[in-house]
Design an enzyme around this catalytic site. Structure first.
Site, short mmCIF file in Angstrom:
data_model
loop_
_atom_site.label_atom_id
_atom_site.label_comp_id
_atom_site.label_asym_id
_atom_site.label_seq_id
_atom_site.Cartn_x
_atom_site.Cartn_y
_atom_site.Cartn_z
N GLU A 21 0.27 -3.82 17.28
CA GLU A 21 0.16 -2.60 16.48
C GLU A 21 -0.56 -1.49 17.25
O GLU A 21 -0.43 -0.32 16.89
CB GLU A 21 -0.62 -2.89 15.19
N VAL A 72 -5.88 1.05 7.51
CA VAL A 72 -5.29 2.11 6.69
C VAL A 72 -6.36 2.72 5.79
O VAL A 72 -6.28 3.88 5.43
CB VAL A 72 -4.08 1.62 5.87
N GLU A 73 -7.39 1.94 5.45
CA GLU A 73 -8.49 2.46 4.65
C GLU A 73 -9.19 3.61 5.37
O GLU A 73 -9.51 4.64 4.77
CB GLU A 73 -9.53 1.35 4.36
N LYS A 98 1.90 1.76 4.04
CA LYS A 98 2.33 1.19 5.33
C LYS A 98 3.44 0.18 5.03
O LYS A 98 3.22 -1.01 4.92
CB LYS A 98 1.15 0.54 6.03
#
Length: 130
Positions: A21, A72-73, A98
């Site tokens: 990622e 993502v937070e 996502k």
């Protein structure tokens, strides 16, 4: 309260905790609601009297596209901070999706609401017209 919204803004960015990622851009989908009093803009019919959602979208495309957060937070919080501090928004709701992050789930993501008071210690950027 009036709201201005952006729906399903799609951005490619680096986000995630796994090695792969960190090397491959993934698509995130952003939905934003911003508190606004649109009465003045409705009366004057002038863009300077409202939140210019095109400017917000362009800023988010640039900011998120260049970001490299692991969570993502963290990305969602950073998006809220940009909107509140750079565009003088009193309240914002940000939903960050996502897609494809969890096998078998259509969507996974975060939804937060923030107020200007949450960023009281953050300098507010001066808005300029494009």
């Amino acid at each position: 309260m009036d709201k201005i919204f952006l729906s399903q803004l799609s951005v490619e960015c680096i986000v995630g905790i796994w090695d792969w990622e960190r090397r491959v851009k993934q698509t995130v989908i952003i939905d934003v609601e911003m508190a606004a009093d649109i009465r003045k803009a409705a009366a004057t019919d002038h863009i300077d009297d409202t939140i210019d959602y095109k400017r917000v979208a362009k800023r988010l495309l640039s900011f998120v596209g260049e970001s490299q957060y692991q969570l993502v937070e963290t990305l969602c919080e950073a998006i809220a901070r940009v909107i509140v501090t750079e565009f003088g928004v009193a309240w914002v709701k940000v939903r960050l999706n996502k897609r494809g992050a969890i096998r078998g789930a259509k969507d996974v993501g975060i939804e937060i609401e923030r107020r200007a008071e949450d960023y009281a210690g953050v300098a507010v950027a001066q808005q300029t017209q494009p």
